[in-house]
Scaffold this motif. Sequence first.
Motif, PDB file in Angstrom:
ATOM      1  N   MET A 165       0.838  -1.202   0.000  1.00 15.71           N
ATOM      2  CA  MET A 165       0.000   0.000   0.000  1.00 15.71           C
ATOM      3  C   MET A 165       0.870   1.248   0.000  1.00 15.71           C
ATOM      4  N   VAL A 166       1.920   1.257   0.812  1.00 13.63           N
ATOM      5  CA  VAL A 166       2.797   2.436   0.876  1.00 13.63           C
ATOM      6  C   VAL A 166       3.504   2.645  -0.458  1.00 13.63           C
ATOM      7  N   ILE A 167       3.947   1.566  -1.064  1.00 14.47           N
ATOM      8  CA  ILE A 167       4.670   1.674  -2.340  1.00 14.47           C
ATOM      9  C   ILE A 167       3.761   2.160  -3.461  1.00 14.47           C
ATOM     10  N   SER A 168       2.516   1.709  -3.456  1.00 13.52           N
ATOM     11  CA  SER A 168       1.624   2.028  -4.579  1.00 13.52           C
ATOM     12  C   SER A 168       0.735   3.249  -4.340  1.00 13.52           C
ATOM     13  N   ALA A 169       0.705   3.776  -3.135  1.00 14.98           N
ATOM     14  CA  ALA A 169      -0.188   4.892  -2.812  1.00 14.98           C
ATOM     15  C   ALA A 169       0.156   6.133  -3.628  1.00 14.98           C
ATOM     16  N   THR A 170      -0.870   6.892  -3.938  1.00 14.56           N
ATOM     17  CA  THR A 170      -0.669   8.164  -4.631  1.00 14.56           C
ATOM     18  C   THR A 170      -0.765   9.341  -3.670  1.00 14.56           C
ATOM     19  N   ARG A 171      -1.196   9.065  -2.447  1.00 10.69           N
ATOM     20  CA  ARG A 171      -1.243  10.102  -1.411  1.00 10.69           C
ATOM     21  C   ARG A 171      -1.214   9.426  -0.042  1.00 10.69           C
ATOM     22  N   LEU A 172      -0.736  10.136   0.938  1.00  5.73           N
ATOM     23  CA  LEU A 172      -0.588   9.592   2.282  1.00  5.73           C
ATOM     24  C   LEU A 172      -1.937   9.178   2.862  1.00  5.73           C
ATOM     25  N   ALA A 173      -2.982   9.890   2.521  1.00  2.00           N
ATOM     26  CA  ALA A 173      -4.314   9.563   3.033  1.00  2.00           C
ATOM     27  C   ALA A 173      -4.743   8.151   2.620  1.00  2.00           C
ATOM     28  N   ASP A 174      -4.280   7.668   1.466  1.00  2.00           N
ATOM     29  CA  ASP A 174      -4.601   6.297   1.056  1.00  2.00           C
ATOM     30  C   ASP A 174      -4.044   5.289   2.055  1.00  2.00           C
ATOM     31  N   ILE A 175      -2.853   5.544   2.556  1.00  2.00           N
ATOM     32  CA  ILE A 175      -2.219   4.645   3.518  1.00  2.00           C
ATOM     33  C   ILE A 175      -2.969   4.715   4.846  1.00  2.00           C
ATOM     34  N   GLU A 176      -3.290   5.913   5.270  1.00  2.91           N
ATOM     35  CA  GLU A 176      -4.040   6.084   6.515  1.00  2.91           C
ATOM     36  C   GLU A 176      -5.394   5.387   6.426  1.00  2.91           C
ATOM     37  N   ASP A 177      -6.072   5.530   5.303  1.00  3.80           N
ATOM     38  CA  ASP A 177      -7.375   4.876   5.117  1.00  3.80           C
ATOM     39  C   ASP A 177      -7.240   3.357   5.149  1.00  3.80           C
ATOM     40  N   PHE A 178      -6.177   2.829   4.548  1.00  2.00           N
ATOM     41  CA  PHE A 178      -5.938   1.389   4.572  1.00  2.00           C
ATOM     42  C   PHE A 178      -5.813   0.892   6.017  1.00  2.00           C
ATOM     43  N   VAL A 179      -5.022   1.581   6.829  1.00  3.44           N
ATOM     44  CA  VAL A 179      -4.831   1.174   8.221  1.00  3.44           C
ATOM     45  C   VAL A 179      -6.159   1.243   8.977  1.00  3.44           C
ATOM     46  N   LYS A 180      -6.918   2.305   8.775  1.00  2.92           N
ATOM     47  CA  LYS A 180      -8.209   2.452   9.448  1.00  2.92           C
ATOM     48  C   LYS A 180      -9.176   1.341   9.036  1.00  2.92           C
ATOM     49  N   GLN A 181      -9.166   0.979   7.755  1.00  3.29           N
ATOM     50  CA  GLN A 181     -10.024  -0.111   7.283  1.00  3.29           C
ATOM     51  C   GLN A 181      -9.628  -1.425   7.936  1.00  3.29           C
ATOM     52  N   GLN A 182      -8.326  -1.679   8.020  1.00  4.42           N
ATOM     53  CA  GLN A 182      -7.860  -2.912   8.654  1.00  4.42           C
ATOM     54  C   GLN A 182      -8.273  -2.940  10.126  1.00  4.42           C
TER      55      GLN A 182
END
Length: 140
Positions: free
Chosen positions: A54-71
């Motif tokens: 997710m970190v490697i493919s993200a286009t913005r930091l919020a994508d990573i934060e959203d992934f963690v929140k979803q998990q």
Amino acid sequence: MSLALTPDLIHQADAFSEQQQRSAAQRLGRRLFEVFQSDKQGRVSTQVRNLQQMVISATRLADIEDFVKQQMGRGKGPCKEWRQVGDEVLEQLQGLREAANRLASHEGQRLALRLHLARTWIRDVVGAYLYAKAQKEMET
């Protein structure tokens, strides 16, 4: 003004990562190993691989934060462990966001710098996870 990261910004970001973020990222990597361990075949946890991807493919930091929140929100199966480490991950990502905001004056550069910092961060996190995994394997 160019939206590309300048060598000076990259240098400042790398200095921040080395001096202020690295030890916290390494602690988190060890914590991820404590929580997720490795899979039944002794491979890297799927959860850690997914975070890294997710970190490697993200286009913005919020994508990573959203992934963690979803998990964290799933709370069932292997994702329930995210509740043990998710807040710490989010705190560290927030630190990256704040550092990028301090270092870059233009929003376009901030976005790029956040991703640069996140990718440096995940290398430290996964490196510490793998080292903890190797240490555990050497014990047995």
